[in-house]
Design a protein around this motif. Structure first.
Motif, PDB file in Angstrom:
ATOM      1  N   PHE A   1      -6.215  -0.550  -3.860  1.00 45.01           N
ATOM      2  CA  PHE A   1      -6.668  -1.041  -2.553  1.00 45.01           C
ATOM      3  C   PHE A   1      -6.492  -2.555  -2.462  1.00 45.01           C
ATOM      4  O   PHE A   1      -7.188  -3.236  -1.726  1.00 45.01           O
ATOM      5  CB  PHE A   1      -8.135  -0.675  -2.320  1.00 45.01           C
TER       6      PHE A   1
ATOM      7  N   THR B   1       0.848  -1.189   0.000  1.00 45.01           N
ATOM      8  CA  THR B   1       0.000   0.000   0.000  1.00 45.01           C
ATOM      9  C   THR B   1       0.885   1.241   0.000  1.00 45.01           C
ATOM     10  O   THR B   1       1.615   1.498   0.962  1.00 45.01           O
ATOM     11  CB  THR B   1      -0.923   0.020   1.227  1.00 45.01           C
TER      12      THR B   1
ATOM     13  N   TYR C   1      -4.333   8.904  -0.578  1.00 41.93           N
ATOM     14  CA  TYR C   1      -5.054   7.677  -0.899  1.00 41.93           C
ATOM     15  C   TYR C   1      -4.073   6.654  -1.475  1.00 41.93           C
ATOM     16  O   TYR C   1      -3.042   7.011  -2.061  1.00 41.93           O
ATOM     17  CB  TYR C   1      -6.149   7.978  -1.923  1.00 41.93           C
TER      18      TYR C   1
ATOM     19  N   ARG D   1     -10.557   0.299   2.596  1.00 42.27           N
ATOM     20  CA  ARG D   1     -10.149   1.332   1.644  1.00 42.27           C
ATOM     21  C   ARG D   1     -10.056   2.641   2.435  1.00 42.27           C
ATOM     22  O   ARG D   1     -11.069   3.290   2.679  1.00 42.27           O
ATOM     23  CB  ARG D   1     -11.177   1.441   0.522  1.00 42.27           C
TER      24      ARG D   1
ATOM     25  N   ASP E   1     -10.730   1.913  -7.106  1.00 39.81           N
ATOM     26  CA  ASP E   1     -11.900   1.069  -6.835  1.00 39.81           C
ATOM     27  C   ASP E   1     -13.159   1.600  -7.508  1.00 39.81           C
ATOM     28  O   ASP E   1     -14.228   1.006  -7.373  1.00 39.81           O
ATOM     29  CB  ASP E   1     -12.135   0.968  -5.322  1.00 39.81           C
TER      30      ASP E   1
ATOM     31  N   GLN F   1     -14.987  -4.655   1.694  1.00 44.27           N
ATOM     32  CA  GLN F   1     -13.868  -3.739   1.928  1.00 44.27           C
ATOM     33  C   GLN F   1     -14.415  -2.343   2.239  1.00 44.27           C
ATOM     34  O   GLN F   1     -14.546  -1.503   1.356  1.00 44.27           O
ATOM     35  CB  GLN F   1     -12.955  -3.710   0.697  1.00 44.27           C
TER      36      GLN F   1
END
Length: 399
Positions: A223, A186, A219, A229, A205, A247
């Protein structure tokens, strides 16, 4: 006789002599499919201000003003549940007053001003300020900073980590999972708008985010490797979250967490404000603050204050007013001078200076955000009790 009364009320309104009850009566007349009467009133006003104007231009201008008024009436009726519209007299009159101020604003901005010997705001401008635009800076995990307004639409193509980044012909930033990437880690990207800027982004997403001026969104590029998320917000943004029950989508601000599965909501969490607001339009969200949490339903707003651990819930808010910035409109609802100037400061990248005693005035109405600052301030001066002056990037406010 009835038409003459409406004409008289309309005339009094344009002279700032119309009561709220009269404003409601005028609005009811406009909303009762009496479109031709409204058109004639607009044409009369156009003729009064430009008696020697070209007929074709006159007709075109009247249709433009009429379309704007009808759009605003429709938007406000959409945002009020029928039961509330029928049951709440104060709500009807409040919206009536707001819409009639909107009508006066559209007329004022659409027509040539009446000639006057009095000095105007335009005479006191050293340099007018233009409205904000689509501009933002993208910071990548390796420290690179890209000025997105310098990148031509439909030509930005980047591959970073797990994501492909592109910019559409309309200027929207889009993230997509890279088919060549593995599970990955991530990594956070940061999209930042300056004062006088706004931007729209589509996350990997499918979630859409509209970022208001002087705001920052951090961000993940994707994800893939996270159980949630999670994004981080400073400033104001409108979210349309892609549905994914497996999620949850989480927005973190200073001291506050909002958790959703799929919904539409607006968040305002500027660093220099003493409170934060989360307004829900669709779906459901859980607002967590300090050690407490509450569930929001559509039409409700959660407010948290930095010097308190409480979450305050407003049950019936005008969501259209709160999200109108996304449609290019300032909407004021009994807003004090501080609130109004804060919005103008962010959108026009201006510094606000009060001279003498601060004016104790409030404003209700709508003004397009695509006007130069001088026009917006001229409209605000019509409310009385306040004067403005523009000096460079400074707005001088006085009684």
């Amino acid at each position: 006789m009835e038409n003459q009364r409406i004409k008289d009320i309309f005339s009094r309104y344009l002279q700032n002599k119309c009561s709220v009850e009269e404003a409601k009566e005028l609005l009811d007349n406009f909303h009762s499919d009496n479109e031709e009467h409204l058109r004639q009133l607009i044409i009369l006003e156009l003729n009064r201000r430009e008696p020697s104007g070209d007929d074709r231009k006159l007709e075109s201008a009247s249709e433009e003003v009429l379309a704007k008024i009808k759009k605003q009436i429709y938007r406000n009726h959409q945002n009020v549940p029928v039961s509330w519209w029928q049951a709440n007299r104060w709500l009807r009159t409040g919206i009536a007053a707001s819409l009639l101020i909107a009508l006066g604003t559209w007329l004022y901005l659409s027509l040539s001003p009446v000639q006057s010997d009095k000095p105007t705001l335009r005479d006191q401008i050293t340099a007018d300020l233009k409205p904000g635009q689509n501009k933002a800076t993208l910071t990548l995990p390796d420290g690179r900073r890209l000025s997105l307004d310098d990148q031509k639409n439909d030509q930005l193509k980047l591959l970073t980590g797990d994501a492909e980044i592109s910019k559409t012909t309309s200027g929207q930033l889009i993230y997509q999972h890279s088919p060549r990437s593995g599970p990955g880690f991530t990594v956070f990207h940061t999209l930042e708008t300056p004062k006088g800027g706004q931007y729209q982004i589509k996350l990997a997403d499918g979630t859409l985010v509209w970022l208001n001026s002087d705001s920052k969104l951090a961000y993940p590029a994707t994800f893939k490797s996270a159980g949630t998320r999670t994004v981080k917000l400073t400033g104001e943004a409108y979210f349309e979250v892609a549905h994914n029950p497996a999620q949850p989508f989480i927005v973190q601000t200073t001291g506050q967490t909002v958790e959703v599965l799929g919904t539409h909501f607006n968040m305002m969490a500027y660093e220099n404000d003493d409170h934060q607001e989360t307004t829900l339009l669709k779906g459901a969200v859980k607002v967590g603050f300090s050690t407490k949490s509450k569930i929001l339903h559509p039409g409700q707003q959660a407010q948290t204050k930095l010097n308190s651990s409480e979450i305050y819930i407003l049950l019936h808010v005008d969501t259209g007013k709160i999200t109108s910035w996304r449609e290019g409109i300032f909407t004021f609802d009994n807003s004090d001078i501080d609130d109004v100037m804060k919005q103008l400061s962010r959108w026009y990248d201006a510094v606000v200076i009060y001279q003498g005693e601060k004016p104790s005035v409030t404003f209700t109405g709508v003004i397009p955000r695509n006007n130069n600052l001088s026009k917006v301030l001229e409209v605000l001066e019509l409310a009385g009790g306040v004067k403005f002056k523009i000096e460079g990037n400074r707005i001088i406010v006085r009684r």
